[in-house]
Design a protein around this motif. Structure first.
Motif, PDB file in Angstrom:
ATOM      1  N   LEU A 125       9.035  23.956  51.448  1.00  0.00           N
ATOM      2  CA  LEU A 125       9.163  25.328  50.963  1.00  0.00           C
ATOM      3  C   LEU A 125      10.430  25.999  51.474  1.00  0.00           C
ATOM      4  O   LEU A 125      11.089  26.741  50.748  1.00  0.00           O
ATOM      5  N   ILE A 126      10.800  25.723  52.748  1.00  0.00           N
ATOM      6  CA  ILE A 126      11.963  26.400  53.327  1.00  0.00           C
ATOM      7  C   ILE A 126      13.170  25.474  53.473  1.00  0.00           C
ATOM      8  O   ILE A 126      14.156  25.843  54.097  1.00  0.00           O
ATOM      9  N   GLY A 127      13.103  24.281  52.894  1.00  0.00           N
ATOM     10  CA  GLY A 127      14.247  23.382  52.909  1.00  0.00           C
ATOM     11  C   GLY A 127      14.498  22.724  54.251  1.00  0.00           C
ATOM     12  O   GLY A 127      15.642  22.389  54.584  1.00  0.00           O
ATOM     13  N   ALA A 128      13.442  22.500  55.036  1.00  0.00           N
ATOM     14  CA  ALA A 128      13.571  21.879  56.356  1.00  0.00           C
ATOM     15  C   ALA A 128      13.044  20.458  56.314  1.00  0.00           C
ATOM     16  O   ALA A 128      12.390  20.035  55.353  1.00  0.00           O
ATOM     17  N   SER A 129      13.306  19.696  57.373  1.00  0.00           N
ATOM     18  CA  SER A 129      12.642  18.413  57.545  1.00  0.00           C
ATOM     19  C   SER A 129      11.367  18.660  58.329  1.00  0.00           C
ATOM     20  O   SER A 129      11.262  19.624  59.094  1.00  0.00           O
ATOM     21  N   VAL A 130      10.384  17.786  58.172  1.00  0.00           N
ATOM     22  CA  VAL A 130       9.105  17.984  58.842  1.00  0.00           C
ATOM     23  C   VAL A 130       9.267  17.915  60.362  1.00  0.00           C
ATOM     24  O   VAL A 130       8.500  18.567  61.100  1.00  0.00           O
ATOM     25  N   ASP A 131      10.280  17.187  60.860  1.00  0.00           N
ATOM     26  CA  ASP A 131      10.511  17.107  62.304  1.00  0.00           C
ATOM     27  C   ASP A 131      11.003  18.428  62.887  1.00  0.00           C
ATOM     28  O   ASP A 131      11.018  18.606  64.110  1.00  0.00           O
ATOM     29  N   GLU A 132      11.415  19.349  62.033  1.00  0.00           N
ATOM     30  CA  GLU A 132      11.903  20.648  62.491  1.00  0.00           C
ATOM     31  C   GLU A 132      10.819  21.722  62.479  1.00  0.00           C
ATOM     32  O   GLU A 132      11.091  22.879  62.785  1.00  0.00           O
ATOM     33  N   ILE A 133       9.588  21.333  62.154  1.00  0.00           N
ATOM     34  CA  ILE A 133       8.492  22.293  62.017  1.00  0.00           C
ATOM     35  C   ILE A 133       7.423  22.038  63.062  1.00  0.00           C
ATOM     36  O   ILE A 133       6.982  20.903  63.258  1.00  0.00           O
ATOM     37  N   ALA A 134       6.995  23.108  63.719  1.00  0.00           N
ATOM     38  CA  ALA A 134       5.868  23.050  64.650  1.00  0.00           C
ATOM     39  C   ALA A 134       4.815  24.062  64.230  1.00  0.00           C
ATOM     40  O   ALA A 134       5.139  25.153  63.755  1.00  0.00           O
ATOM     41  N   PHE A 135       3.548  23.697  64.388  1.00  0.00           N
ATOM     42  CA  PHE A 135       2.473  24.665  64.213  1.00  0.00           C
ATOM     43  C   PHE A 135       2.462  25.611  65.411  1.00  0.00           C
ATOM     44  O   PHE A 135       2.608  25.189  66.562  1.00  0.00           O
ATOM     45  N   VAL A 136       2.272  26.893  65.133  1.00  0.00           N
ATOM     46  CA  VAL A 136       2.081  27.891  66.183  1.00  0.00           C
ATOM     47  C   VAL A 136       0.926  28.800  65.765  1.00  0.00           C
ATOM     48  O   VAL A 136       0.483  28.781  64.617  1.00  0.00           O
ATOM     49  N   GLN A 137       0.453  29.606  66.690  1.00  0.00           N
ATOM     50  CA  GLN A 137      -0.655  30.500  66.384  1.00  0.00           C
ATOM     51  C   GLN A 137      -0.243  31.607  65.438  1.00  0.00           C
ATOM     52  O   GLN A 137      -1.017  32.027  64.573  1.00  0.00           O
ATOM     53  N   SER A 138       0.989  32.100  65.586  1.00  0.00           N
ATOM     54  CA  SER A 138       1.431  33.264  64.828  1.00  0.00           C
ATOM     55  C   SER A 138       2.942  33.366  64.884  1.00  0.00           C
ATOM     56  O   SER A 138       3.606  32.633  65.640  1.00  0.00           O
ATOM     57  N   THR A 139       3.502  34.305  64.115  1.00  0.00           N
ATOM     58  CA  THR A 139       4.935  34.564  64.180  1.00  0.00           C
ATOM     59  C   THR A 139       5.344  34.981  65.584  1.00  0.00           C
ATOM     60  O   THR A 139       6.345  34.511  66.132  1.00  0.00           O
TER      61      THR A 139
END
Length: 414
Positions: free
Chosen positions: A99-113
């Motif tokens: 959706l935001i044009g990133a690789s999955v390795d650049e994404i972490a789950f967090v609780q909130s913003t």
């Protein structure tokens, strides 16, 4: 062989098909997939987005699994591995990255913003002497609290004040210098919808050696946004607004350019591990230390911690696919047609527009002289917007149409 990805796709399509014939490619306004209009005229998706029928079904499927126990998963479209209790987490992360044009390795789950922003601050070793943080007055209130708390601890924090409901790039540029470690802003302000030129902010900050964090909670899912094109180093969002999920789960993006280079791990969790071995019990292999381990050098390997809201992840597996099916450009165009009408009509009723003309975000805001009177009118008409501090914020979504805007205008003029 039935793969986990195929099972996820089948599960998501089950939820999509529950909307009815042709639901995989809905048209806007999509009233068939949302029940909120049975109860009110909701023009407040920027506060929290009403749950869709498809997302509700996805959550119900997960709750059904939770009632059965871990071994009976076959009829729920899930893998047979009893330890795979994460459901659609991997696919949810992949969908958001796309959706935001990133690789999955650049994404972490967090609780909130907010959790994501705090983790970034800690990973950069802040507060620290000899460096500064630059932010602005249209950033989220929880963020301004964070930075003012750091200021009270002795951190050099520079808050650029807005002028005429906007941030001037020249003012921001003057605040950034060679000692700036972090520039923290909201891409789209929750106060009035002001939109930063994020690409320009990043160019200025990077030229001085600073990194940039952007709160994208009022952008992701509602308007086109690409992390690569923006040049941003970090950004975070929750899922309960324009991603059409729920509270308790969000995403943090950290670019490959900063991972492992300028960061320290702010937290430690089993979710960061690539491998782990004990060396203390019978049949364990010998080693000099009681345990050995290796970490992922990814965003998850730096920032993820503890268990996640699996039910929310299931709603997101549906909702993110729904957003992809509709297309964010289509969603944005739909909301902007209603926002443009409000830009023209609401000021004629005596409420000054405070959203800059060039802002493309999914909300529009107006100044109110008598907020209590306006709130009473809208409550009587069952029209839901955000009213706070002599301001009214209106944020239509995919289920809204021209008739909803007419109800707002009629209530305001009553």
């Amino acid at each position: 062989m039935v793969t986990r990805r195929k099972l996820f796709q089948n599960s998501s399509m089950m939820a999509l098909s529950a909307l009815g014939s042709g639901a995989a490619r809905p048209t806007l306004p999509d009233k068939a997939n949302f029940r909120v209009q049975e109860f009110e005229t909701c023009l407040n998706a920027g506060r929290w987005h009403p749950l869709s029928n498809g997302a509700r079904k996805a959550a119900d499927l997960y709750q059904e699994y939770k009632q059965r126990g871990i071994w009976d998963r076959g009829s729920l479209g899930s893998p047979s591995n009893p330890n795979a209790h994460g459901g659609s987490q991997a696919e949810t992360k992949q969908l958001f990255a796309k959706l935001i044009g990133a690789s999955v390795d650049e994404i972490a789950f967090v609780q909130s913003t907010t959790a994501g922003e705090n983790l970034v601050v800690q990973a950069l070793g802040l507060p620290a002497d000899g460096v500064n943080i630059v932010t602005d007055g249209l950033h989220f209130e929880g963020s301004l609290y964070l930075y003012d708390a750091l200021r009270q601890k002795g951190m050099d924090v520079r808050v650029v004040k807005p002028r005429n409901w906007r941030l001037e790039m020249a003012d921001l540029e003057r605040a950034i210098d060679k000692q700036t470690r972090l520039v923290a802003i909201s891409l789209v302000s929750y106060i009035n919808g002001f939109e930063h030129d994020l690409r320009r902010v990043c160019e200025v900050a990077h030229a001085k050696g600073a990194l940039v964090y952007a709160d994208i909670v009022q952008a992701a899912g509602a308007m086109p946004f690409d992390v690569g094109a923006s040049g941003v180093d970090f950004c975070a969002t929750a899922s309960y607004k324009w991603l059409m999920g729920d509270f308790g789960l969000g995403f943090l993006y950290a670019s490959k350019g900063v991972l492992g280079r300028r960061l320290r791990r702010p937290v430690h969790s089993y979710r960061q591990l690539r491998s782990f071995s004990n060396h203390m019990f019978p049949y364990d292999s010998p080693a000099p230390s009681p345990v050995t381990w290796a970490q992922h050098e990814t965003a998850a390997g730096y920032f993820e911690q503890g268990t996640l809201a699996n039910s929310v992840s299931e709603t997101l597996a549906y909702s993110l696919q729904y957003l992809e099916t509709l297309g964010v450009e289509t969603i944005h165009k739909h909301s902007q047609s209603m926002i443009q009408q409000m830009r023209r009509e609401v000021p004629r009723l005596g409420h000054a527009l405070i959203t800059p003309e060039e802002s493309r975000g999914p909300l529009v805001a107006f100044q109110l002289k008598d907020p209590m009177a306006i709130e009473a009118k809208l409550k009587k008409a069952k029209v839901d917007v955000t009213i706070s501090d002599h301001r009214m914020r209106v944020s239509p979504s995919v289920y809204n149409d021209q008739a909803d805007i007419d109800r707002l205008l009629q209530a305001l003029s009553s």
